[in-house]
Design an enzyme around this catalytic site. Structure first.
Site, PDB file in Angstrom:
ATOM      1  N   ASN A 208     -27.731-128.544  -3.408  1.00  0.00           N
ATOM      2  CA  ASN A 208     -27.022-127.350  -2.950  1.00  0.00           C
ATOM      3  C   ASN A 208     -28.056-126.459  -2.248  1.00  0.00           C
ATOM      4  O   ASN A 208     -28.869-125.832  -2.911  1.00  0.00           O
ATOM      5  CB  ASN A 208     -26.401-126.639  -4.153  1.00  0.00           C
ATOM      6  CG  ASN A 208     -25.769-125.309  -3.778  1.00  0.00           C
ATOM      7  OD1 ASN A 208     -25.634-124.989  -2.599  1.00  0.00           O
ATOM      8  ND2 ASN A 208     -25.396-124.530  -4.780  1.00  0.00           N
TER       9      ASN A 208
ATOM     10  N   GLY B  98     -32.200-121.045 -10.845  1.00  0.00           N
ATOM     11  CA  GLY B  98     -33.214-120.325 -10.063  1.00  0.00           C
ATOM     12  C   GLY B  98     -34.198-119.538 -10.907  1.00  0.00           C
ATOM     13  O   GLY B  98     -34.941-118.711 -10.394  1.00  0.00           O
TER      14      GLY B  98
HETATM   15  P1  13P Z   1     -31.775-124.244  -9.005  1.00  0.00           P
HETATM   16  O1  13P Z   1     -32.032-125.729  -9.042  1.00  0.00           O
HETATM   17  O2  13P Z   1     -32.528-123.542  -7.912  1.00  0.00           O
HETATM   18  O3  13P Z   1     -31.968-123.613 -10.350  1.00  0.00           O
HETATM   19  O4  13P Z   1     -30.234-124.051  -8.635  1.00  0.00           O
HETATM   20  C1  13P Z   1     -29.273-124.810  -9.296  1.00  0.00           C
HETATM   21  C2  13P Z   1     -27.986-124.588  -8.627  1.00  0.00           C
HETATM   22  O5  13P Z   1     -27.465-123.496  -8.616  1.00  0.00           O
HETATM   23  C3  13P Z   1     -27.361-125.727  -7.957  1.00  0.00           C
HETATM   24  O6  13P Z   1     -26.062-125.464  -7.579  1.00  0.00           O
END
Ligand code: 13P
Length: 248
Positions: A9, A171
């Site tokens: 994503n 994140g």
């Molecule tokens: P991160 O891998 O950056 O934590 O994001 C995960 C996410 O929201 C995928 O849709």
């Protein structure tokens, strides 16, 4: 045997140039043949990527409107996603739920719009940090599934993918431990069994998302009920994304 899936994503990142370069690098890499590769770019790049894309990569919308067309300025309908060759679409990502106030009821309509247009919804669910700490996380996830997904009939439900993304892990660099991920994935499967059947529960792919990276993917993907990952930050670099797919 459920399909192994690694989906990226990109959120609101990348450029015309970097997204094409990414796809070209991935196409010439030794991506494992038994892992389904899905990329969810910003919609404006999805169209472009369709041109450089081969069969190896499936494209995914990040969002859609439940109506096929109409006076919804700035929106993109599921029929349009189908028109430009997207195979999947994310629904109910926590960023949409929190920044754009998308309720389960609203998401339910998106799921219907997508299925009507032969697009596979990747339905995201997951609890916040507070809900994890106060112990309501199973209930929260169950409610998200109940209200946004479990209205589907048997045939429709066979088409969906679920992504468990604990909000506190997105994140943040904090990942659910393999034990925590497995526990929730098993719970989701049990819930599907209650509403549909054991056979259905065993056949649905459930992805983990939230700070998944090349260092922790192996342990997460080794869990019995984790069928792959929905990757944010680490999906912006082809090398890291490839390493995650190789972690199965
Ligand atoms: P991160 O891998 O950056 O934590 O994001 C995960 C996410 O929201 C995928 O849709």
């Amino acid at each position: 045997m459920r399909q192994k899936i690694v989906a990226g994503n990109w959120k609101m990142n990348m450029s015309s140039e970097s997204s094409s370069a990414f796809i070209n690098e991935l196409k010439s890499s030794n991506w494992p043949q038994d892992v389904n590769c899905i990329i969810a770019p910003p919609i404006i790049y999805l169209m472009e990527l369709q041109k450089v894309n081969g069969k190896q990569i499936d494209l995914c919308g990040q969002n859609c409107h439940s109506n096929d067309s109409g006076a919804f300025t700035g929106e993109i309908g599921a029929a349009m996603l189908n028109d430009i060759g997207a195979k999947y679409c994310l629904v109910g990502h926590s960023e949409r739920r929190s920044y754009f106030n998308e309720s389960n009821e609203f998401l339910k309509n998106k799921v219907d719009g997508l299925l009507k247009n032969s697009i596979i919804p990747i339905y995201c669910c997951g609890e916040t940090r507070i809900e994890r700490e106060n112990g309501t996380y199973f209930d929260v996830v169950e409610q998200q599934l109940n209200e946004g997904l479990f209205h589907l009939d048997n045939l429709q439900f066979t088409k969906v993918i679920i992504a468990y993304e604990p909000v506190w892990a997105i994140g943040t660099g904090l990942t659910a431990s393999a034990k925590e991920a497995q526990e929730m994935h098993a719970y989701i499967r049990k819930t599907i069994e209650k509403v549909y059947s054991l056979e259905m529960a065993e056949s649905i792919s459930i992805l983990y998302g939230g700070s998944c990276n090349p260092n922790n993917a192996k342990e997460l993907f080794a869990c019995k009920d984790v069928d792959g990952g929905l990757i944010g930050g680490a999906s912006l670099e082809p090398k890291k994304f490839l390493e995650i797919a190789q972690a199965f």
